[in-house]
Design an enzyme around this catalytic site. Structure first.
Site, PDB file in Angstrom:
ATOM      1  N   ASN A 106      -4.951   4.326 -18.270  1.00  0.00           N
ATOM      2  CA  ASN A 106      -4.573   4.401 -16.858  1.00  0.00           C
ATOM      3  C   ASN A 106      -5.736   3.952 -15.983  1.00  0.00           C
ATOM      4  O   ASN A 106      -6.895   4.244 -16.269  1.00  0.00           O
ATOM      5  CB  ASN A 106      -4.212   5.860 -16.517  1.00  0.00           C
ATOM      6  CG  ASN A 106      -3.800   6.026 -15.065  1.00  0.00           C
ATOM      7  OD1 ASN A 106      -3.164   5.135 -14.504  1.00  0.00           O
ATOM      8  ND2 ASN A 106      -4.178   7.136 -14.462  1.00  0.00           N
ATOM      9  N   HIS A 108      -7.535   4.224 -12.266  1.00  0.00           N
ATOM     10  CA  HIS A 108      -7.548   5.227 -11.201  1.00  0.00           C
ATOM     11  C   HIS A 108      -8.589   4.835 -10.147  1.00  0.00           C
ATOM     12  O   HIS A 108      -9.732   4.505 -10.502  1.00  0.00           O
ATOM     13  CB  HIS A 108      -7.879   6.613 -11.786  1.00  0.00           C
ATOM     14  CG  HIS A 108      -7.795   7.720 -10.794  1.00  0.00           C
ATOM     15  ND1 HIS A 108      -6.582   8.246 -10.356  1.00  0.00           N
ATOM     16  CD2 HIS A 108      -8.756   8.386 -10.113  1.00  0.00           C
ATOM     17  CE1 HIS A 108      -6.822   9.200  -9.466  1.00  0.00           C
ATOM     18  NE2 HIS A 108      -8.128   9.296  -9.296  1.00  0.00           N
ATOM     19  N   SER A 135     -11.987   3.982 -12.114  1.00  0.00           N
ATOM     20  CA  SER A 135     -12.125   4.459 -13.494  1.00  0.00           C
ATOM     21  C   SER A 135     -10.954   3.990 -14.342  1.00  0.00           C
ATOM     22  O   SER A 135      -9.836   3.816 -13.836  1.00  0.00           O
ATOM     23  CB  SER A 135     -12.148   5.997 -13.536  1.00  0.00           C
ATOM     24  OG  SER A 135     -13.161   6.523 -12.708  1.00  0.00           O
ATOM     25  N   ASP A 140      -4.165  11.608 -21.231  1.00  0.00           N
ATOM     26  CA  ASP A 140      -3.841  12.785 -22.052  1.00  0.00           C
ATOM     27  C   ASP A 140      -2.880  13.635 -21.212  1.00  0.00           C
ATOM     28  O   ASP A 140      -2.306  13.163 -20.230  1.00  0.00           O
ATOM     29  CB  ASP A 140      -5.113  13.542 -22.460  1.00  0.00           C
ATOM     30  CG  ASP A 140      -5.847  14.146 -21.271  1.00  0.00           C
ATOM     31  OD1 ASP A 140      -6.968  14.655 -21.479  1.00  0.00           O
ATOM     32  OD2 ASP A 140      -5.318  14.103 -20.132  1.00  0.00           O
ATOM     33  N   ASP A 144      -5.269  12.764 -14.793  1.00  0.00           N
ATOM     34  CA  ASP A 144      -6.469  11.894 -14.702  1.00  0.00           C
ATOM     35  C   ASP A 144      -7.679  12.577 -15.332  1.00  0.00           C
ATOM     36  O   ASP A 144      -8.803  12.483 -14.837  1.00  0.00           O
ATOM     37  CB  ASP A 144      -6.753  11.565 -13.225  1.00  0.00           C
ATOM     38  CG  ASP A 144      -5.589  10.828 -12.578  1.00  0.00           C
ATOM     39  OD1 ASP A 144      -5.244  11.169 -11.425  1.00  0.00           O
ATOM     40  OD2 ASP A 144      -5.014   9.944 -13.238  1.00  0.00           O
TER      41      ASP A 144
HETATM   42  C1  GRF Z   1      -4.247   1.262  -7.946  1.00  0.00           C
HETATM   43  O1  GRF Z   1      -5.433   1.553  -7.222  1.00  0.00           O
HETATM   44  C2  GRF Z   1      -4.042   2.291  -9.025  1.00  0.00           C
HETATM   45  O2  GRF Z   1      -5.229   2.721  -9.651  1.00  0.00           O
HETATM   46  C3  GRF Z   1      -3.448   3.412  -8.227  1.00  0.00           C
HETATM   47  O3  GRF Z   1      -2.535   2.788  -7.349  1.00  0.00           O
HETATM   48  C4  GRF Z   1      -3.016   1.468  -7.072  1.00  0.00           C
HETATM   49  C5  GRF Z   1      -1.915   0.530  -7.422  1.00  0.00           C
HETATM   50  O4  GRF Z   1      -2.245  -0.722  -6.985  1.00  0.00           O
HETATM   51  N1  GRF Z   1      -2.778   4.384  -9.076  1.00  0.00           N
HETATM   52  P1  GRF Z   1      -1.363  -1.979  -7.476  1.00  0.00           P
HETATM   53  O5  GRF Z   1       0.083  -1.501  -7.535  1.00  0.00           O
HETATM   54  O6  GRF Z   1      -1.890  -2.374  -8.825  1.00  0.00           O
HETATM   55  O7  GRF Z   1      -1.619  -2.999  -6.424  1.00  0.00           O
END
Ligand code: GRF
Length: 197
Positions: A106, A108, A135, A140, A144
């Site tokens: 994932n 983040h 990150s 899990d 996050d």
């Molecule tokens: C990203 O920053 C991701 O980490 C977070 O939401 C954003 C999604 O951006 N969960 P995109 O849809 O890839 O433009």
């Protein structure tokens, strides 16, 4: 060749970066399908690149578990080596984590364990920090909280809005993601080992 399923909920800018990287014949990974929990705008990136898409609407299922089972069934059809949540705004249920992790990662937009959860950028601004980050983690059953694959600091600029800061974080996320996919495909990152640590 590492086969990847990417799950999104939003604009899919990280997905687009992966699709663009995959255009390079030397890139050792291919996105084989893109899934979403809703009619996400980012699905258009997959369509443009001719990648199959699927949608498993969270609101169409009576429970998170049943939604998760339907999502897992869709993912499994593509037999990916790796599933990437990138902008996927749903917690996947334990049965999905159990089935896929640690080959489930994932992105983040914070320097975990700082600011977990769905509003990381807003929370960083509200906390008044001068630095946040991006990150990449193994998913899990926590929020996050999984093993960190890679992360990098991003400066918070005076007067940053949530959107401006998020747009500064995303390119870092994209670079971390592409680099990690390369390292996983080349065996330089061992997700099983990372998850056991
Ligand atoms: C990203 O920053 C991701 O980490 C977070 O939401 C954003 C999604 O951006 N969960 P995109 O849809 O890839 O433009």
């Amino acid at each position: 060749m590492l086969s990847i399923v990417v799950l999104i909920s939003g604009g899919g800018s990280n997905l687009r970066a992966l699709l663009e990287a995959s255009e390079d014949a030397e890139f050792p990974a291919r996105v084989v399908a893109v899934g979403a929990d809703r009619d996400a705008d980012g699905l258009e990136h997959a369509e443009r690149f001719g990648i199959p898409t699927f949608t498993v609407p969270f609101t169409s299922y009576p429970s998170r578990e049943e939604w998760g089972d339907a999502l897992l069934e869709q993912i499994r059809q593509w037999e990916p080596d790796l599933t990437i949540l990138s902008g996927f705004m749903r917690l996947v249920p334990p049965r999905v984590v159990e089935a896929l992790s640690p080959w489930l990662i994932n992105t983040h937009p914070a320097y975990l364990p700082e600011f977990p959860g769905a509003h990381a950028v807003r929370d960083a601004l509200a906390a008044g920090v001068t630095q946040t980050g991006a990150s990449l983690i193994v998913v899990d059953n926590g929020v996050d909280a999984g093993p960190i694959i890679s992360q990098e600091r991003v400066e918070v600029e005076p007067g940053d809005t949530e959107a401006a800061l998020h747009e500064r974080i995303k390119p870092v996320e994209r670079r971390l993601l592409i680099d990690a996919v390369l390292d996983i495909a080349n065996g330089h990152i061992d997700l099983e080992e990372l998850a056991r640590a």
